[in-house]
Design a protein around this motif. Structure first.
Motif, PDB file in Angstrom:
ATOM      1  N   LEU A  36       4.865  10.939  -5.257  1.00 13.62           N
ATOM      2  CA  LEU A  36       4.596   9.514  -5.087  1.00 13.62           C
ATOM      3  C   LEU A  36       5.596   8.819  -4.160  1.00 13.62           C
ATOM      4  O   LEU A  36       5.412   7.667  -3.806  1.00 13.62           O
ATOM      5  CB  LEU A  36       4.583   8.806  -6.451  1.00 13.62           C
ATOM      6  CG  LEU A  36       3.450   9.222  -7.385  1.00 13.62           C
ATOM      7  CD1 LEU A  36       3.559   8.493  -8.715  1.00 13.62           C
ATOM      8  CD2 LEU A  36       2.094   8.929  -6.755  1.00 13.62           C
ATOM      9  N   MET A  37       6.673   9.534  -3.780  1.00 14.64           N
ATOM     10  CA  MET A  37       7.613   8.898  -2.845  1.00 14.64           C
ATOM     11  C   MET A  37       7.049   9.037  -1.443  1.00 14.64           C
ATOM     12  O   MET A  37       6.638  10.125  -1.056  1.00 14.64           O
ATOM     13  CB  MET A  37       8.998   9.557  -2.932  1.00 14.64           C
ATOM     14  CG  MET A  37       9.752   9.139  -4.170  1.00 14.64           C
ATOM     15  SD  MET A  37      11.399   9.804  -4.211  1.00 14.64           S
ATOM     16  CE  MET A  37      12.314   8.492  -3.470  1.00 14.64           C
ATOM     17  N   PRO A  38       7.031   7.944  -0.672  1.00 15.99           N
ATOM     18  CA  PRO A  38       6.430   8.025   0.667  1.00 15.99           C
ATOM     19  C   PRO A  38       7.231   8.969   1.552  1.00 15.99           C
ATOM     20  O   PRO A  38       8.455   8.954   1.530  1.00 15.99           O
ATOM     21  CB  PRO A  38       6.511   6.586   1.195  1.00 15.99           C
ATOM     22  CG  PRO A  38       7.484   5.888   0.333  1.00 15.99           C
ATOM     23  CD  PRO A  38       7.564   6.604  -0.958  1.00 15.99           C
ATOM     24  N   SER A  39       6.524   9.782   2.341  1.00 15.80           N
ATOM     25  CA  SER A  39       7.208  10.804   3.128  1.00 15.80           C
ATOM     26  C   SER A  39       7.606  10.306   4.513  1.00 15.80           C
ATOM     27  O   SER A  39       8.358  10.930   5.197  1.00 15.80           O
ATOM     28  CB  SER A  39       6.303  12.016   3.282  1.00 15.80           C
ATOM     29  OG  SER A  39       5.083  11.597   3.837  1.00 15.80           O
ATOM     30  N   VAL A  41       9.408   7.775   5.500  1.00 19.58           N
ATOM     31  CA  VAL A  41      10.469   6.771   5.571  1.00 19.58           C
ATOM     32  C   VAL A  41      11.348   7.110   6.762  1.00 19.58           C
ATOM     33  O   VAL A  41      11.870   8.208   6.859  1.00 19.58           O
ATOM     34  CB  VAL A  41      11.295   6.776   4.269  1.00 19.58           C
ATOM     35  CG1 VAL A  41      12.449   5.829   4.366  1.00 19.58           C
ATOM     36  CG2 VAL A  41      10.402   6.419   3.090  1.00 19.58           C
TER      37      VAL A  41
ATOM     38  N   ARG B   4      17.625   7.436  -0.834  1.00 20.44           N
ATOM     39  CA  ARG B   4      16.438   8.130  -1.335  1.00 20.44           C
ATOM     40  C   ARG B   4      16.813   9.553  -1.776  1.00 20.44           C
ATOM     41  O   ARG B   4      16.427  10.011  -2.848  1.00 20.44           O
ATOM     42  CB  ARG B   4      15.435   8.166  -0.194  1.00 20.44           C
ATOM     43  CG  ARG B   4      14.102   8.737  -0.514  1.00 20.44           C
ATOM     44  CD  ARG B   4      13.158   8.460   0.648  1.00 20.44           C
ATOM     45  NE  ARG B   4      11.898   9.096   0.403  1.00 20.44           N
ATOM     46  CZ  ARG B   4      11.488  10.217   1.003  1.00 20.44           C
ATOM     47  NH1 ARG B   4      12.247  10.795   1.891  1.00 20.44           N
ATOM     48  NH2 ARG B   4      10.336  10.747   0.696  1.00 20.44           N
ATOM     49  N   LYS B  51      11.593   3.671  -3.418  1.00 16.73           N
ATOM     50  CA  LYS B  51      10.222   3.283  -3.094  1.00 16.73           C
ATOM     51  C   LYS B  51       9.303   4.369  -3.644  1.00 16.73           C
ATOM     52  O   LYS B  51       9.346   5.506  -3.182  1.00 16.73           O
ATOM     53  CB  LYS B  51      10.088   3.253  -1.568  1.00 16.73           C
ATOM     54  CG  LYS B  51       9.436   2.025  -1.013  1.00 16.73           C
ATOM     55  CD  LYS B  51       9.431   2.107   0.510  1.00 16.73           C
ATOM     56  CE  LYS B  51       8.781   0.909   1.101  1.00 16.73           C
ATOM     57  NZ  LYS B  51       8.859   0.869   2.542  1.00 16.73           N
ATOM     58  N   ILE B  52       8.500   4.033  -4.646  1.00 20.28           N
ATOM     59  CA  ILE B  52       7.552   5.003  -5.222  1.00 20.28           C
ATOM     60  C   ILE B  52       6.193   4.326  -5.260  1.00 20.28           C
ATOM     61  O   ILE B  52       6.062   3.210  -5.772  1.00 20.28           O
ATOM     62  CB  ILE B  52       7.975   5.409  -6.660  1.00 20.28           C
ATOM     63  CG1 ILE B  52       9.347   6.082  -6.640  1.00 20.28           C
ATOM     64  CG2 ILE B  52       6.962   6.342  -7.288  1.00 20.28           C
ATOM     65  CD1 ILE B  52       9.883   6.447  -8.012  1.00 20.28           C
ATOM     66  N   LYS B  53       5.187   5.021  -4.733  1.00 18.53           N
ATOM     67  CA  LYS B  53       3.828   4.450  -4.751  1.00 18.53           C
ATOM     68  C   LYS B  53       3.333   4.373  -6.183  1.00 18.53           C
ATOM     69  O   LYS B  53       3.616   5.264  -6.989  1.00 18.53           O
ATOM     70  CB  LYS B  53       2.882   5.356  -3.952  1.00 18.53           C
ATOM     71  CG  LYS B  53       3.022   5.222  -2.447  1.00 18.53           C
ATOM     72  CD  LYS B  53       1.949   6.012  -1.729  1.00 18.53           C
ATOM     73  CE  LYS B  53       2.518   7.273  -1.127  1.00 18.53           C
ATOM     74  NZ  LYS B  53       1.578   8.006  -0.275  1.00 18.53           N
ATOM     75  N   TYR B  54       2.567   3.354  -6.492  1.00 20.15           N
ATOM     76  CA  TYR B  54       1.989   3.171  -7.834  1.00 20.15           C
ATOM     77  C   TYR B  54       3.072   3.224  -8.903  1.00 20.15           C
ATOM     78  O   TYR B  54       2.879   3.755  -9.993  1.00 20.15           O
ATOM     79  CB  TYR B  54       0.916   4.236  -8.161  1.00 20.15           C
ATOM     80  CG  TYR B  54      -0.070   4.465  -7.051  1.00 20.15           C
ATOM     81  CD1 TYR B  54      -0.161   5.702  -6.422  1.00 20.15           C
ATOM     82  CD2 TYR B  54      -0.884   3.431  -6.591  1.00 20.15           C
ATOM     83  CE1 TYR B  54      -1.046   5.904  -5.386  1.00 20.15           C
ATOM     84  CE2 TYR B  54      -1.767   3.634  -5.553  1.00 20.15           C
ATOM     85  CZ  TYR B  54      -1.835   4.877  -4.951  1.00 20.15           C
ATOM     86  OH  TYR B  54      -2.709   5.085  -3.912  1.00 20.15           O
ATOM     87  N   LEU B  58       2.886   4.251 -12.982  1.00 19.17           N
ATOM     88  CA  LEU B  58       3.674   5.383 -13.510  1.00 19.17           C
ATOM     89  C   LEU B  58       4.585   4.909 -14.638  1.00 19.17           C
ATOM     90  O   LEU B  58       4.709   5.562 -15.669  1.00 19.17           O
ATOM     91  CB  LEU B  58       4.487   6.023 -12.385  1.00 19.17           C
ATOM     92  CG  LEU B  58       5.358   7.223 -12.755  1.00 19.17           C
ATOM     93  CD1 LEU B  58       4.506   8.383 -13.203  1.00 19.17           C
ATOM     94  CD2 LEU B  58       6.217   7.650 -11.572  1.00 19.17           C
TER      95      LEU B  58
END
Lengths: 221, 82
Positions: A36-39, A41, B4, B51-54, B58
């Protein structure tokens, strides 16, 4: 994550070995977070280098024109422009008049000359709508790593932006006079973007581990 | 180090420490492992704010799982059958 799922299914339900199933669970959670972490960046160093180049160009223009005023950030048709008064600080009505005119490098409004600059900021990372403080944190802290934390406070007609442990790029005196540091410039741009309004950079104070930038709201839309 | 990558490294290291400690202590209840992994996730996310989507979705799912584990454990202690 798949490795974790297989581990849990095999070791918990087939072999009844809880320890390996627990390792599988940890792998599932770590895998989900990674997925779920955007790749895409972008690393902060190339962005800083590009924006420093833009700042250096603006410094040359400012050195040539030698404006006397502080930047006024205006949201105009999906972009933010900075107007820098060349001679004296124009009145609010002049800025609002300038917004309505076709954009040129130097605009003459009611006898005041305004230098129109697109401020150096990563516009592509700005969402269409958003909370200003979150966007400040996302851009200045997370994306560009220019500070450890950023806080926004509204006091009447003024916005106060505090950056904790700020990092500064280069030495550009004219840019610093009109726009403040790069952090202040990006913050002013974000404020104009989020509130769809006109904000003037008032001043910036550099303390030991803190930067405080003050902006005045000229117009609300 | 990039924030990150620091989050990922510390999150994984903490998960490894949790797993090894509990295995060393001979813990055989899988829900104990899961609840500590979920706690680890929430602590790391609140420290690093990655930054984590959704992320909200979750967070809700993990929180519900955690609450269910706690409810079942409390019910077990109180002798209730669920």
């Amino acid at each position: 994550m798949c490795f974790g799922v297989v581990f849990v299914l095999v070791y918990y339900f087939l072999y009844f070995v809880v320890e390996f199933a627990a390792i599988g669970l940890a792998a599932i959670l770590i895998g989900v977070v990674l997925m779920l972490m955007p790749s895409e960046v972008m690393p902060s160093e190339p962005i800083k280098a590009l924006l420093e180049g833009a700042v250096a160009n603006i410094e040359c223009i400012l050195e040539e024109i030698a404006p006397q005023g502080k930047a006024v950030y205006c949201f105009i048709k999906d972009k933010v422009y900075a107007f820098v008064p060349v001679t004296i600080n124009p009145v609010s009505a002049d800025i609002i008049e300038a917004i309505k005119m076709p954009l040129r490098l130097i605009m003459n409004v009611e006898g005041s000359d305004l230098l129109a600059i697109i401020p150096p900021a990563p516009f592509r990372e700005f969402p269409a709508e958003g909370d200003a403080e979150s966007l400040l944190d996302s851009i200045i802290v997370n994306l560009m790593e220019l500070a450890d934390a950023v806080y926004l406070k509204k006091e009447g007609d003024y916005f106060v932006v505090r950056a904790i442990k700020p990092r500064f790029i280069g030495d550009y005196p004219r840019f610093t006079y009109s726009f403040g540091s790069l952090i202040s410039c990006i913050a002013g741009t974000i404020l104009a973007w989020c509130y769809k309004t006109v904000v003037q950079f008032e001043h910036e104070t550099r303390l030991e581990k803190e930067l405080v930038a003050v902006y005045r709201v000229i117009e609300h839309e | 180090m990039n924030r990150r990558y620091l989050f990922l490294a510390l999150y994984s290291l903490a998960a490894f420490i949790i797993a090894s400690s509990l295995i060393f202590l001979g813990e055989r209840r899988l829900d104990v492992y899961l609840s500590l992994y979920i706690l680890n996730y929430f602590i790391m996310v609140s420290i690093f704010d990655p930054k984590i989507k959704y992320r909200s979705f979750l967070n809700v799912v993990l929180f519900i799982i955690f609450i269910l584990i706690v409810v079942f454990r409390v019910a077990e202690i109180l002798g209730w059958k669920i």
